[in-house]
Motif scaffolding. Structure first.
Motif, PDB file in Angstrom:
ATOM      1  N   TRP A   1       5.888  -5.458  -1.319  1.00  0.00           N
ATOM      2  CA  TRP A   1       5.581  -4.808  -2.594  1.00  0.00           C
ATOM      3  C   TRP A   1       5.478  -5.768  -3.782  1.00  0.00           C
TER       4      TRP A   1
ATOM      5  N   SER B   1       4.638   2.833   1.520  1.00  0.00           N
ATOM      6  CA  SER B   1       4.794   1.377   1.479  1.00  0.00           C
ATOM      7  C   SER B   1       6.113   0.946   2.111  1.00  0.00           C
ATOM      8  N   CYS B   2       6.097  -0.258   2.657  1.00  0.00           N
ATOM      9  CA  CYS B   2       7.323  -0.958   3.062  1.00  0.00           C
ATOM     10  C   CYS B   2       8.135  -0.179   4.095  1.00  0.00           C
ATOM     11  N   ASN B   3       7.539   0.111   5.205  1.00  0.00           N
ATOM     12  CA  ASN B   3       8.210   0.901   6.233  1.00  0.00           C
ATOM     13  C   ASN B   3       8.536   0.109   7.494  1.00  0.00           C
TER      14      ASN B   3
ATOM     15  N   CYS C   1       8.415   5.878   1.532  1.00  0.00           N
ATOM     16  CA  CYS C   1       8.571   4.421   1.435  1.00  0.00           C
ATOM     17  C   CYS C   1       9.930   3.997   2.000  1.00  0.00           C
TER      18      CYS C   1
ATOM     19  N   SER D   1      11.696   9.138   1.080  1.00  0.00           N
ATOM     20  CA  SER D   1      11.835   7.690   1.070  1.00  0.00           C
ATOM     21  C   SER D   1      13.271   7.311   1.417  1.00  0.00           C
TER      22      SER D   1
END
Length: 235
Positions: free
Chosen positions: A55, A72-74, A97, A121
């Motif tokens: 990110w 994002s960012c998984n 996320c 998230s």
């Protein structure tokens, strides 16, 4: 008869020729190894940190707002470390996320004013007692908003020393939310000053969504409230 004395004859001895011996060095100089010079560290930090590449790419260290888009960012190694962003005021994390992130720590920031986290998230954790959301020593934090289903498997939500906090929303009071479904809640909004350890009761409202903290072992509230909205139904 006259005696004649002969002059003595001086014989010059022959001087042997001296030969200068060839001199050989008695000490062999060792081979010289170049001295390793340490790498000079830059005096200025890089424009972006070397971690959290999922990110942080392109975000300057003096950013005042960070927005992480949905989905994002998984991955396992993805994390959320904001310590290098000393001017950050607002953080917004989208939906879905950091699915595998097991602990989140927002601590020691003098500038962060707002944290907003979307739905579903930070779903990791599996109720491990070491997996917590910790918010501590954020003296400028005014609002914390967490969407439904986020942190559903975390074991603890710990908010400490956030004396400026006015709004806390975890889930939706009118909809099933399941935030911290098996987790506990600590809310200790104390603000230490140089003169005393007085509580600063700025917190105006707490909204906890339906079925959030549903199987909580305990809840600690050590603060002042102007209004408190709780929903903890099991239907």
């Amino acid at each position: 008869p006259t005696l004649t004395i002969a002059s003595p004859t001086t014989v010059t001895p022959s001087v042997p020729t001296t030969r200068t011996p060839t001199l050989f060095p008695t000490t062999i100089s060792p081979s010289i190894t170049p001295t390793h010079q340490p790498t000079t560290r830059p005096t200025q930090p890089p424009s972006t940190p070397n971690v959290n590449d999922c990110w942080s790419t392109g975000i300057p260290l003096n950013a005042t707002e960070i927005v992480i888009p949905d989905n994002s960012c998984n991955e396992e190694e993805d994390g959320l470390d904001l310590r290098v962003y000393s001017n950050l005021k607002r953080l917004r994390v989208g939906n879905n996320c950091f699915a595998k992130s097991e602990s989140v720590d927002f601590s020691f920031s003098d500038s962060l004013e707002s944290i907003t986290i979307g739905m579903s998230s930070f779903m990791g954790g599996n109720s491990n007692p070491d997996n917590v959301l910790r918010i501590a020593y954020l003296y400028s934090l005014v609002e914390l908003r967490i969407g439904r289903y986020s942190f559903s498997n975390y074991s603890l939500c710990d908010i400490t020393y956030a004396g400026a906090l006015e709004v806390l929303e975890i889930g939706n009071v009118n909809e099933d939310s399941f935030n911290f479904q098996y987790g506990s809640l600590k809310l200790r909004c104390l603000a230490m000053t140089s003169f005393s350890s007085l509580d600063l009761y700025r917190l105006k409202s707490v909204v906890i969504g339906n079925k959030s903290f549903m199987y909580s072992k305990y809840a600690v509230f050590y603060c002042g409230f102007e209004s408190l909205l709780l929903s903890h139904r099991h239907d």
